[in-house]
Design a protein around this motif. Structure first.
Motif, PDB file in Angstrom:
ATOM      1  N   LEU A  34       0.825  -1.202   0.000  1.00 61.72           N
ATOM      2  CA  LEU A  34       0.000   0.000   0.000  1.00 61.72           C
ATOM      3  C   LEU A  34       0.862   1.255   0.000  1.00 61.72           C
ATOM      4  N   PHE A  35       1.862   1.304   0.860  1.00 65.11           N
ATOM      5  CA  PHE A  35       2.716   2.495   0.939  1.00 65.11           C
ATOM      6  C   PHE A  35       3.453   2.734  -0.382  1.00 65.11           C
ATOM      7  N   LEU A  36       4.048   1.678  -0.950  1.00 68.00           N
ATOM      8  CA  LEU A  36       4.815   1.836  -2.188  1.00 68.00           C
ATOM      9  C   LEU A  36       3.916   2.227  -3.358  1.00 68.00           C
ATOM     10  N   THR A  37       2.699   1.684  -3.403  1.00 69.71           N
ATOM     11  CA  THR A  37       1.781   2.030  -4.491  1.00 69.71           C
ATOM     12  C   THR A  37       1.332   3.486  -4.379  1.00 69.71           C
ATOM     13  N   LEU A  38       1.058   3.923  -3.160  1.00 74.25           N
ATOM     14  CA  LEU A  38       0.679   5.323  -2.951  1.00 74.25           C
ATOM     15  C   LEU A  38       1.797   6.259  -3.399  1.00 74.25           C
ATOM     16  N   LYS A  39       3.037   5.920  -3.056  1.00 73.22           N
ATOM     17  CA  LYS A  39       4.162   6.781  -3.431  1.00 73.22           C
ATOM     18  C   LYS A  39       4.394   6.763  -4.943  1.00 73.22           C
ATOM     19  N   GLU A  40       4.137   5.632  -5.575  1.00 73.24           N
ATOM     20  CA  GLU A  40       4.343   5.513  -7.022  1.00 73.24           C
ATOM     21  C   GLU A  40       3.277   6.273  -7.804  1.00 73.24           C
ATOM     22  N   GLU A  41       2.014   6.139  -7.390  1.00 69.97           N
ATOM     23  CA  GLU A  41       0.917   6.732  -8.157  1.00 69.97           C
ATOM     24  C   GLU A  41       0.578   8.157  -7.723  1.00 69.97           C
ATOM     25  N   LEU A  42       0.929   8.506  -6.491  1.00 67.93           N
ATOM     26  CA  LEU A  42       0.691   9.867  -5.985  1.00 67.93           C
ATOM     27  C   LEU A  42       1.997  10.397  -5.402  1.00 67.93           C
ATOM     28  N   PRO A  43       2.984  10.682  -6.245  1.00 72.00           N
ATOM     29  CA  PRO A  43       4.326  11.010  -5.756  1.00 72.00           C
ATOM     30  C   PRO A  43       4.409  12.255  -4.883  1.00 72.00           C
ATOM     31  N   ARG A  44       3.445  13.162  -5.014  1.00 68.28           N
ATOM     32  CA  ARG A  44       3.497  14.392  -4.224  1.00 68.28           C
ATOM     33  C   ARG A  44       2.614  14.328  -2.983  1.00 68.28           C
ATOM     34  N   VAL A  45       2.095  13.148  -2.719  1.00 66.21           N
ATOM     35  CA  VAL A  45       1.304  12.923  -1.513  1.00 66.21           C
ATOM     36  C   VAL A  45       2.159  12.173  -0.500  1.00 66.21           C
ATOM     37  N   THR A  46       2.131  12.619   0.745  1.00 70.95           N
ATOM     38  CA  THR A  46       2.870  11.945   1.820  1.00 70.95           C
ATOM     39  C   THR A  46       1.898  11.062   2.598  1.00 70.95           C
ATOM     40  N   PRO A  47       1.995   9.727   2.449  1.00 66.40           N
ATOM     41  CA  PRO A  47       1.057   8.846   3.152  1.00 66.40           C
ATOM     42  C   PRO A  47       1.530   8.535   4.567  1.00 66.40           C
ATOM     43  N   HIS A  48       0.604   8.575   5.500  1.00 64.71           N
ATOM     44  CA  HIS A  48       0.845   8.147   6.871  1.00 64.71           C
ATOM     45  C   HIS A  48      -0.073   6.959   7.130  1.00 64.71           C
ATOM     46  N   LEU A  49       0.494   5.801   7.438  1.00 65.50           N
ATOM     47  CA  LEU A  49      -0.306   4.616   7.711  1.00 65.50           C
ATOM     48  C   LEU A  49      -0.398   4.400   9.222  1.00 65.50           C
ATOM     49  N   ARG A  50      -1.618   4.217   9.714  1.00 63.80           N
ATOM     50  CA  ARG A  50      -1.852   3.949  11.125  1.00 63.80           C
ATOM     51  C   ARG A  50      -2.588   2.621  11.246  1.00 63.80           C
ATOM     52  N   THR A  51      -2.195   1.789  12.188  1.00 64.09           N
ATOM     53  CA  THR A  51      -2.840   0.488  12.359  1.00 64.09           C
ATOM     54  C   THR A  51      -3.690   0.475  13.630  1.00 64.09           C
ATOM     55  N   GLY A  52      -4.700  -0.375  13.622  1.00 65.97           N
ATOM     56  CA  GLY A  52      -5.558  -0.499  14.803  1.00 65.97           C
ATOM     57  C   GLY A  52      -6.668  -1.494  14.539  1.00 65.97           C
ATOM     58  N   TYR A  53      -7.348  -1.876  15.600  1.00 67.96           N
ATOM     59  CA  TYR A  53      -8.553  -2.684  15.434  1.00 67.96           C
ATOM     60  C   TYR A  53      -9.665  -1.793  14.896  1.00 67.96           C
ATOM     61  N   SER A  54     -10.723  -2.407  14.430  1.00 68.76           N
ATOM     62  CA  SER A  54     -11.786  -1.642  13.786  1.00 68.76           C
ATOM     63  C   SER A  54     -12.325  -0.540  14.699  1.00 68.76           C
ATOM     64  N   ALA A  55     -12.542  -0.851  15.964  1.00 66.83           N
ATOM     65  CA  ALA A  55     -13.077   0.150  16.893  1.00 66.83           C
ATOM     66  C   ALA A  55     -12.093   1.290  17.105  1.00 66.83           C
ATOM     67  N   GLU A  56     -10.800   0.954  17.151  1.00 64.87           N
ATOM     68  CA  GLU A  56      -9.781   1.988  17.327  1.00 64.87           C
ATOM     69  C   GLU A  56      -9.740   2.916  16.119  1.00 64.87           C
ATOM     70  N   LEU A  57      -9.841   2.336  14.927  1.00 63.78           N
ATOM     71  CA  LEU A  57      -9.810   3.148  13.715  1.00 63.78           C
ATOM     72  C   LEU A  57     -11.056   4.018  13.607  1.00 63.78           C
ATOM     73  N   ALA A  58     -12.186   3.500  14.065  1.00 62.26           N
ATOM     74  CA  ALA A  58     -13.421   4.306  14.059  1.00 62.26           C
ATOM     75  C   ALA A  58     -13.265   5.525  14.965  1.00 62.26           C
ATOM     76  N   LYS A  59     -12.607   5.325  16.102  1.00 65.82           N
ATOM     77  CA  LYS A  59     -12.378   6.444  17.017  1.00 65.82           C
ATOM     78  C   LYS A  59     -11.418   7.462  16.398  1.00 65.82           C
ATOM     79  N   MET A  60     -10.393   6.955  15.707  1.00 69.86           N
ATOM     80  CA  MET A  60      -9.457   7.856  15.029  1.00 69.86           C
ATOM     81  C   MET A  60     -10.168   8.694  13.971  1.00 69.86           C
ATOM     82  N   LEU A  61     -11.097   8.076  13.250  1.00 64.48           N
ATOM     83  CA  LEU A  61     -11.892   8.809  12.260  1.00 64.48           C
ATOM     84  C   LEU A  61     -12.709   9.901  12.934  1.00 64.48           C
ATOM     85  N   GLN A  62     -13.356   9.534  14.024  1.00 59.19           N
ATOM     86  CA  GLN A  62     -14.219  10.473  14.737  1.00 59.19           C
ATOM     87  C   GLN A  62     -13.418  11.660  15.269  1.00 59.19           C
TER      88      GLN A  62
END
Length: 317
Positions: free
Chosen positions: A109-137
């Motif tokens: 995912l990180f390498l594809t993002l950098k290849e197709e969107l070279p001027r975008v800086t991706p930050h990947l965060r991991t978590g369980y579904s509930a944790e990610l829902a809270k991060m969204l909120q």
């Protein structure tokens, strides 16, 4: 209260100390302390409590921090939107990846993002579904993978649906890949990861059928889970991609769970407070495509060296 004070306060809250925040912001600590004092005077409340081990947010400070994150995100998004009008796709995107999928898709995912969107800086965060829902909120991620709650009906927004697979040594699960039923699990020692929604589905299904599971422990980390199962102490349950990779690299038996109710549906949710910029839409399409590629590779449906050029883009809502 100005934008600089907001960014300074975010840095202080996330650093845990004034000295570390000053280092990150490249300013001297006395100047940062003065900015903080001015902010507290302007608001008329105490935002921090200082102690030997660092600083802690007061209830007012926590409220300001959460709102400051949204303000900073809106400013950044406005800047991106203006630049996109000039034909530029750039900026920073924070993407939440399910903890169970991160080992399988993170690198791709990180390498594809950098290849197709070279001027975008991706930050990947991991978590369980509930944790990610809270991060969204809270505005800490722009888009994130989500597992639909048990009993929810999937719709066209689902990226993929998958059954759980029992994973363990042949002495526990036998050989071959024929489906395994819940009644067959009785007596087999099982390790769960209670915070994973898929394991919650398994436990609920067994409870509905009054089938006692021999759960001998709980391990959150997928790698440690497999290391323990490799010794023959217990079996566990994994998603299809992780299970088949375990079978290939560790020689473990992998058997699909034969229960139509134990299926997890994964969607891609977008922060409702973030405008749908070109970068966000493109990133959503890439996330969907990479997920499907890795799923099919892991299941043996598509050779890894050819999948990127043969799979269609998935729809990202």
């Amino acid at each position: 209260m100005d934008l600089r004070q907001i960014r300074y306060f975010i840095a202080i809250a996330e650093s845990g100390s004034l000295s570390e925040a000053a280092r990150r912001l490249h300013i001297v600590q006395p100047a940062l302390s003065q900015r903080l004092a001015a902010l507290e005077a302007d608001l008329g409340v105490q935002l921090l409590v200082r102690g030997r081990s660092g600083i802690a947010l007061t209830p007012s400070g926590t409220e300001l921090y959460q709102r400051a994150l949204l303000i900073a995100k809106h400013i950044d998004t406005a800047r991106l939107a203006v630049k996109e009008k000039a034909g530029e796709v750039e900026g920073t995107l924070t993407i939440g990846v399910l903890r169970s999928m991160a080992p399988a898709v993170g690198k791709r995912l990180f390498l594809t993002l950098k290849e197709e969107l070279p001027r975008v800086t991706p930050h990947l965060r991991t978590g369980y579904s509930a944790e990610l829902a809270k991060m969204l909120q809270e505005g800490r991620v722009d888009l994130a993978m989500q597992v639909l709650p048990a009993g929810s009906k999937p719709d066209t927004g689902v990226l993929y649906s998958e059954h759980l697979y029992a994973v363990g040594v042949p002495a526990l699960l036998g050989t071959g890949n024929r489906p395994i039923t819940l009644p067959e699990l009785q007596g087999i020692p099982i390790l769960t990861a209670a915070r994973q929604s898929s394991h919650e589905l398994l436990v609920q299904a067994a409870r509905r059928q009054h089938i006692p599971l021999n759960v001998i422990g709980d391990v959150e980390d997928s790698f440690s889970l497999l290391e323990i199962c490799d010794t023959g102490v217990a079996a566990t349950f994994l998603s299809g991609a992780m299970a088949h990779e375990a079978a290939r690299h560790r020689g473990l038996t992998v058997r699909p769970l034969d229960d139509p109710r134990v299926v997890r549906h994964v969607t891609l949710a977008v922060n409702p407070d973030v405008p749908r910029t070109a970068a966000l839409v493109a990133a959503g399409e890439i996330v969907g495509r990479v997920l499907m590629e890795r799923m099919r590779e892991a299941m043996g449906e598509v050779p890894a060296e050819t999948s990127r050029t043969t799979q269609p883009a998935a729809d990202a809502r």
